[in-house]
Structures are given as C-alpha cells and as structure tokens.
Motif scaffolding. Structure first.
Motif, mmCIF file in Angstrom:
data_model
loop_
_atom_site.group_PDB
_atom_site.id
_atom_site.type_symbol
_atom_site.label_atom_id
_atom_site.label_comp_id
_atom_site.label_asym_id
_atom_site.label_seq_id
_atom_site.Cartn_x
_atom_site.Cartn_y
_atom_site.Cartn_z
ATOM 1 N N UNK A 18 0.826 -1.208 0.000
ATOM 2 C CA UNK A 18 0.000 0.000 0.000
ATOM 3 C C UNK A 18 0.860 1.258 0.000
ATOM 4 N N UNK A 19 1.975 1.224 0.723
ATOM 5 C CA UNK A 19 2.866 2.382 0.758
ATOM 6 C C UNK A 19 3.445 2.662 -0.627
ATOM 7 N N UNK A 20 3.928 1.619 -1.290
ATOM 8 C CA UNK A 20 4.484 1.798 -2.636
ATOM 9 C C UNK A 20 3.409 2.328 -3.578
ATOM 10 N N UNK A 21 2.208 1.750 -3.515
ATOM 11 C CA UNK A 21 1.125 2.224 -4.366
ATOM 12 C C UNK A 21 0.785 3.682 -4.113
ATOM 13 N N UNK A 22 0.767 4.083 -2.852
ATOM 14 C CA UNK A 22 0.410 5.463 -2.509
ATOM 15 C C UNK A 22 1.442 6.459 -3.026
ATOM 16 N N UNK A 23 2.727 6.145 -2.874
ATOM 17 C CA UNK A 23 3.746 7.117 -3.279
ATOM 18 C C UNK A 23 3.821 7.252 -4.802
ATOM 19 N N UNK A 24 3.585 6.172 -5.561
ATOM 20 C CA UNK A 24 3.634 6.301 -7.018
ATOM 21 C C UNK A 24 2.405 7.048 -7.534
ATOM 22 N N UNK A 25 1.253 6.881 -6.875
ATOM 23 C CA UNK A 25 0.078 7.659 -7.263
ATOM 24 C C UNK A 25 0.309 9.138 -6.967
ATOM 25 N N UNK A 26 0.936 9.434 -5.842
ATOM 26 C CA UNK A 26 1.240 10.823 -5.498
ATOM 27 C C UNK A 26 2.191 11.435 -6.520
ATOM 28 N N UNK A 27 3.170 10.653 -6.976
ATOM 29 C CA UNK A 27 4.100 11.176 -7.977
ATOM 30 C C UNK A 27 3.406 11.402 -9.314
ATOM 31 N N UNK A 28 2.409 10.563 -9.645
ATOM 32 C CA UNK A 28 1.629 10.786 -10.876
ATOM 33 C C UNK A 28 0.860 12.103 -10.789
ATOM 34 N N UNK A 29 0.205 12.345 -9.663
ATOM 35 C CA UNK A 29 -0.525 13.600 -9.493
ATOM 36 C C UNK A 29 0.407 14.798 -9.589
ATOM 37 N N UNK A 30 1.601 14.677 -8.993
ATOM 38 C CA UNK A 30 2.570 15.778 -9.039
ATOM 39 C C UNK A 30 3.025 16.044 -10.468
ATOM 40 N N UNK A 31 3.302 14.978 -11.230
ATOM 41 C CA UNK A 31 3.750 15.142 -12.620
ATOM 42 C C UNK A 31 2.647 15.749 -13.472
ATOM 43 N N UNK A 32 1.408 15.289 -13.273
ATOM 44 C CA UNK A 32 0.288 15.818 -14.049
ATOM 45 C C UNK A 32 0.017 17.276 -13.678
ATOM 46 N N UNK A 33 0.116 17.588 -12.385
ATOM 47 C CA UNK A 33 -0.082 18.967 -11.961
ATOM 48 C C UNK A 33 0.981 19.897 -12.491
ATOM 49 N N UNK A 34 2.248 19.478 -12.396
ATOM 50 C CA UNK A 34 3.338 20.301 -12.926
ATOM 51 C C UNK A 34 3.212 20.442 -14.438
ATOM 52 N N UNK A 35 2.836 19.343 -15.113
ATOM 53 C CA UNK A 35 2.647 19.413 -16.557
ATOM 54 C C UNK A 35 1.547 20.377 -16.941
ATOM 55 N N UNK A 36 0.444 20.363 -16.181
ATOM 56 C CA UNK A 36 -0.659 21.273 -16.462
ATOM 57 C C UNK A 36 -0.216 22.729 -16.372
ATOM 58 N N UNK A 37 0.529 23.044 -15.326
ATOM 59 C CA UNK A 37 1.037 24.418 -15.175
ATOM 60 C C UNK A 37 1.985 24.779 -16.308
ATOM 61 N N UNK A 38 2.822 23.839 -16.686
ATOM 62 C CA UNK A 38 3.792 24.063 -17.759
ATOM 63 C C UNK A 38 3.093 24.280 -19.095
ATOM 64 N N UNK A 39 2.105 23.451 -19.395
ATOM 65 C CA UNK A 39 1.411 23.547 -20.680
ATOM 66 C C UNK A 39 0.631 24.852 -20.810
ATOM 67 N N UNK A 40 0.016 25.280 -19.706
ATOM 68 C CA UNK A 40 -0.831 26.470 -19.777
ATOM 69 C C UNK A 40 -0.040 27.763 -19.705
ATOM 70 N N UNK A 41 0.924 27.842 -18.770
ATOM 71 C CA UNK A 41 1.570 29.126 -18.492
ATOM 72 C C UNK A 41 2.923 29.300 -19.184
ATOM 73 N N UNK A 42 3.523 28.213 -19.627
ATOM 74 C CA UNK A 42 4.836 28.326 -20.279
ATOM 75 C C UNK A 42 4.739 28.043 -21.774
ATOM 76 N N UNK A 43 4.143 26.907 -22.123
ATOM 77 C CA UNK A 43 4.074 26.516 -23.534
ATOM 78 C C UNK A 43 2.839 27.062 -24.235
ATOM 79 N N UNK A 44 1.846 27.506 -23.470
ATOM 80 C CA UNK A 44 0.679 28.132 -24.072
ATOM 81 C C UNK A 44 -0.240 27.187 -24.820
ATOM 82 N N UNK A 45 -0.292 25.923 -24.424
ATOM 83 C CA UNK A 45 -1.186 24.968 -25.070
ATOM 84 C C UNK A 45 -2.628 25.238 -24.629
ATOM 85 N N UNK A 46 -3.575 24.883 -25.487
ATOM 86 C CA UNK A 46 -4.982 25.126 -25.194
ATOM 87 C C UNK A 46 -5.658 23.978 -24.481
#
Length: 672
Positions: A508-536
């Motif tokens: 459960x610990x391993x599953x929780x930390x990899x899910x948290x890292x997925x959310x972090x990557x998706x969140x950082x990507x969202x910020x990058x796509x919208x505010x840096x790369x200007x994707x729609x």
C-alpha cells in the motif's frame, strides 16, 4: 544463446519490417468502438459515394478583394473544376474581403491519395496576385496535415532515441565499448517486439496506430536500458567476488533477476489492463506496449547476460573490476534523509502534494486546431472562414438515418437552435446521410452543445457523426476510461506487489507514493502547458495513459529498492538495510530514471501537442520518482514504519542485528 538469438532475429526480420502493413491512422482506429461517430463511419462505407474527400478553398485580402483577385480566383476555380468535383461558384463574404468554394473527389481510400489531392489543390492556388491570401482547409486538409506530422515519425523517433540512449550510456559507463552492448541488445528487443506486434495484430485483426507503435518503441528502449543498468551494476559487484565471469553473472541474475522479472511483469500487466478501454487507440497502446515489455524482458534476461559473459571482464575497460577489489567509495548523498526519516518523508510528500494542486486547473479539452505546435494551413483556414463568414456555417456533421425517417430527421435538424442548414447528401442500402451545418466554430463548446441536442432530439436509429461528434465521443469515452482504468490498474499493481513483497503495508505504501508522484507530474505538466508553452488544454487520454505509465514504471523503481531492502533486512534490520539499499541503488535508479525520462522526452520533439504532453508528463514523473520519491519519500517511510512495514509477515518486527562495520549508526539511533 547468442547464436540462437541471431537465428531468431533473422527469422523475425521480415515480420518486423512488415509492421507498416497493419499500421493505420484512420479515425475509426482511434475512436471509441461503440460510439455514434464510429457507427456513422461504418454506415458511410455502405452508402455508395459517401466518402468523398472534400476541401474548402478560401481567399482573402485585408481591405477588400480587387478585380484582379476575383479574376485569379475564377481562373483557379475553372482549373480545379477540370480535375475535381467543384459544384459551387466562389461565394463572396458580406464584407467583400473573401471568396470561398468547395472542391471534392471520390475517396482515395488511403492517406497517400488524400495527401496528393491536398497537395494538388494547394499547388493550383499558389499562383495568385501579391497580397492575396489563399488557404486550403476542410476535413481532408486537416487529415493530410496530421499525416504530415507523423510522416517518417517511426524512423525519426527510433534514430533520435538511439542517439539519446547512446549518449547517456557513454556518460554513465565512461567506456568506449560497454555502452554498445545494452544499445544493440535493446535494439534486438525492439525488432522482436515489432515482429510480435505484427503477428498479434494480424491474428486479432487489430490496427496499429503511429502513436501506439511510437510509444511502444520508446518504452522498449527506456525499459530495456533500465534493466541493462541494473544487471550491469550487480554484475560489476559480483565480478569483485568471483573469478569466473559465468559464476558472477549467475550470482548477479539470481539477485537482480527476480526484481527485474517482477517489475517487468507489473508494467506488462498494467499496460494489459488497457485492453478493456473503450478508446481504440488506448486499447492498442495497452496490447502493443505489453508485448514490447515482454519482449524486452526476455531479451534482457537471456541475450544481454550472454553477450556480457561472452565478452568477459575486458568489456568494462578502462574501469575493469578486479577480483577481491572494493567498489569506489561514494558520497552518502542521502544520509540526511535518515537523520529524521519521518520529517524528511513529510517534506517530500508536501512538495509532491503542492505540485499535484496543478491538476485542479487541468483542462482535457484540447481542440484539434490546437493540436499542432506549428499551426498548419488547414487550421488557419478555418479561422479565416469564421472571421469572414460569421454565423454562416461551421464544420458540418453527418447524420446517418434509415431512409424511411429522413423527412423527420431533416425537420428536427432544421428546427434545432444554432443549425444553419440540413440537406440530404446521399442514399443507399436503406440508409440516408444528412449534412447538418452548425453556426458554431469547430471544436467549440457551442458545437458540442448542438451535437448533444441533436442526439437527444433525433428519432431512434438516427446517428450523429463527423469530426465534431468524434471529439464529443472521445471526451466522453476518455472520461469513462479514466474512471475504469485507474482503479483497475492500481488493483492489479497492488496485487503483484503483495505477491512479491508478502506485505500489505509495504504494498500500500508503494502504491500510494507512485500515485502521489503521478498527481505531481500531471499537476506540474498542467502548469507548464498552460503558463509556459501556451497549449490550449491537454489531450483527453493523457491522464489515464500518464497514470498507467507512471504507476507501472514507478513501481518498477520501488521494486528495485524494496527488493534490495528485503535481501538484507533479516540480517541487518530494516533501518540499516534501507540505508544500505539506498546507497547501493540510488545511483543506478537515478541513471535508469534519467535514461527512461530522456527517451520519453524524445516525444516532446515532435510537432504534435498530444505527443509533447505525453513526453513531458512521463519524463517529469519518472525524474520525480527516481530522484525524490524512491530515496527521499519511500525509503524514509520504510524506516519510520519499520515496526509495521512488513506486516503481516512473521518477521515484521525484525530481531536486533549485530553491528555492521561499514554502516555507521547515527547518534541516538538503534538498529531495527
């Protein structure tokens, strides 16, 4: 073993080379299997003449068209009418700045025919007065521009991936020879995976899209190189304890082989879950990705060790590991993590959680017009039409209806708000096709609203298709797939982890930390796509595909770390075993993560936004998992929860081990 592999590769080469025979990027190969838009495509195939390729040519000049402009348009209109189907005269805009007309031809049935058609029309319209702009747009033009993006992508992607992996291996090994062994072996795995895909696709009547084959190749090179790094690291260790290279390799595989087998199986099973997805392209990525990982596993656990063993110790030159030597002492970069493990883990989790907040602004509403990093002519042409002919018609829909109710369908469609016109296009085999032209701009919320109103109001049996309807179906199917795939993949991964670790808490610990890292990557990507790369926005399938890749590969690295801890914990205790495991595996895991991240980052070099987004999110997620999650979150959590981490194993509460000379104990810390 090497000889067997040479014969095998010679045998499968024709199959691998024939992968293009089952490769296609037709709309039905990507759409949801049972969606209305998919069914409309199937009905169109049964109605004679319904699959015409159609283009729209629009001319415009700021300030108004001159007489010479109109004469040039008339000449080109007449020239195209001699070669193609041109049923309408040039239609002027109300403000006098534009002229437009449609050009069609019988469906070519293949991408090359469409591309040739578009190229010919653009060639005719290229000869025009200075200052007069001409753009060729329409469904066929957009399709041709998308195909142009993917033209030669397999070769380009393979070449760039090989160069990136070779560069990173040279830096990692600092050897003029050693880097070639994993690179060539992974290349063999790629050929084997391509052959397997060719056979399975033919047997199951599956279509391989350019996206699925490209992602498969990236995964094979990334995962294969990861496995090579782990095997080489453990083989190098064993060469210091064994004179015979065969004995050293046997010991290395006995130690690291189960972890590689378990991690590869986890990735393959996670990808295999995608087979039940409603989206055809996601389902294909799952099947072909799983085949690629299985081919990689077989290759790296048989061919790669055989080649390394055959080459002997000298393959490591100039850093040949000598018998009875000790490994160079490196800095214990992660010593601070274990001084206060729970505090370190909390800080890491907080950082990931803050990054994950970026998903709150995630928009899975990427328009087709925004799918290119460089806006093609077909997209700017639609924008010109919208400006010059406001409210006079957007992208048409196709309504397929039984012929006996076509009159009712026409009445309902014409009475629908925001519909400009509805006309019967063709009939045959008991079906009629109706062209419905909305006033809304393509890919807009207003267009989607018209589609949903039509589907709700039209009589039973009438189906709404076309590119706008396809977009609605993709969004709905992607949302449903996300709700289904995420818990399914997570359940499969947790089951594999429990079977491997025999610990519910650790799983459960391993599953929780990899899910948290997925959310972090998706969140950082969202910020990058919208505010840096200007994707729609992001591609609707990105969250679920990113989840599968990052959870599967994140579990990979967790397995490498936790399996090393499990090797030593009964003798050394969880705390010391964890610190030793981090010190031993962190450099290798970091190198493996860097290689995998770099291979996925190659996708970001393509001029297609969905590929860029996939490459960025997975690359960022892998770097987070290898540089932060594994050593600074998972490892200290293992120490902090050491009394419960192995539950329900009988050895959950480890006995007090003897002191270990090369593992200093921190002041005030017990070995447990």
């Amino acid at each position: 073993m090497v000889a067997v592999w040479v014969l095998l590769l010679l045998a499968v080469f024709p199959l691998a080379a024939g992968l293009g025979d089952v490769q296609s990027d037709d709309a039905t190969d990507q759409l949801p299997g049972g969606a209305e838009s998919t069914l409309v495509h199937q009905i169109e195939d049964r109605v004679p003449g319904s699959e015409d390729d159609e283009l729209i040519v629009v001319y415009h000049r700021d300030g108004g068209l001159a007489d010479g402009d109109k004469q040039a348009v008339a000449r080109q209109h007449a020239a195209l009418a001699k070669e193609f189907k041109v049923d309408m005269p040039p239609v002027p805009s109300e403000d006098g700045t534009a002229l437009m007309y449609a050009v069609g031809q019988p469906a070519s049935g293949n991408d090359a025919g469409v591309a040739k058609f578009v190229e010919r029309v653009r060639g005719v319209t290229a000869d025009r007065p200075s200052g007069l702009q001409a753009e060729v747009t329409g469904p066929a033009a957009i399709g041709a521009d998308v195909d142009a993006v993917f033209e030669g992508i397999d070769t380009t992607l393979m070449l760039v991936t090989v160069i990136v992996v070779a560069f990173l291996l040279i830096i990692t090994y600092r050897s003029p020879f050693l880097w070639l062994v994993p690179l060539l072996t992974v290349g063999a795995a790629a050929y084997l995976s391509m052959a397997l895909v060719r056979v399975v696709a033919g047997a199951l009547d599956l279509t391989v899209s350019t996206q699925s084959s490209s992602i498969m190749i990236v995964m094979v090179f990334g995962a294969g190189t990861d496995y090579a790094l782990l095997i080489v690291a453990r083989y190098r260790e064993q060469l210091r304890h064994h004179r015979d290279v065969h004995a050293a390799m046997r010991a290395a595989l006995k130690s690291v082989g189960p972890a590689i087998l378990a991690s590869g199986s986890t990735v393959a099973l996670g990808l295999g879950c995608l087979f039940v997805a409603d989206m055809n392209d996601i389902s294909g990525i799952g099947v072909f990705g799983a085949l690629g990982i299985l081919a990689t596993l077989v290759t790296m656990l048989t061919l790669f060790p055989a080649v390394l063993t055959a080459l002997g110790r000298k393959v490591f030159w100039p850093r040949v590991p000598a018998l009875a030597s000790t490994a160079p002492a490196g800095r214990d970069w992660w010593r601070w993590v274990f001084a206060r493990p729970m505090r370190s883990a909390g800080a890491s989790a907080l950082a990931l959680g803050l990054l994950g907040l970026g998903v709150l602004g995630l928009s899975t509403d990427l328009r087709e017009a925004d799918s290119f990093t460089n806006t093609p002519e077909s997209v700017t042409g639609f924008a010109t039409l919208d400006r010059a002919y406001p409210g006079e018609g957007g992208r048409p829909f196709t309504v397929a209806t039984p012929t006996d109710q076509v009159t009712r369908v026409l009445a309902v469609a014409r009475a629908t708000d925001k519909v400009v016109s509805a006309e019967t296009e063709r009939e045959g085999n008991g079906w009629s096709l109706v062209d419905v032209v909305p006033a809304a701009q393509p890919d807009s919320d207003a267009e989607a609203a018209v589609i949903k109103r039509l589907r709700a109001d039209l009589p039973p049996g009438a189906l709404v298709g076309g590119e706008g309807a396809e977009r609605v179906d993709v969004q709905e199917a992607s949302a449903a797939d996300t709700k289904l795939m995420i818990p399914l993949v997570l359940a499969v991964v947790l089951l594999v982890l429990f079977l491997l670790l025999r610990s519910l808490v650790a799983s459960l610990l391993v599953g929780a930390v990899v899910v948290l890292s997925w959310l972090a990557a998706l969140g950082l990507g969202s910020l990058l796509f919208e505010h840096v790369l200007g994707f729609g926005g992001v591609e609707p399938t990105l969250p679920v595909l990113g989840f599968v890749f990052l959870v599967a590969f994140g579990v990979d690295y967790a397995i490498f770390l936790v399996s090393r801890i499990a090797e030593d914990r009964k003798e050394l205790g969880t705390t010391v075993a964890t610190r030793r495991a981090v010190r031993a595996t962190a450099p290798v895991i970091a190198s493996a993560g860097l290689v995998l991240a770099a291979t996925f980052a190659v996708l970001a070099s393509l001029p297609f936004v969905p590929m860029v987004e996939m490459g960025v999110v997975v690359a960022v997620g892998v770097l987070l998992q290898t540089l932060l999650v594994a050593p600074a979150l998972l490892a200290p959590m293992m120490v902090g929860l050491r009394r419960w981490i192995w539950w329900p194993s009988r050895a959950a509460d480890d006995p007090q081990p003897a002191a270990v000379p090369d593992e200093p104990v921190l002041v005030g810390e017990k070995r447990s």
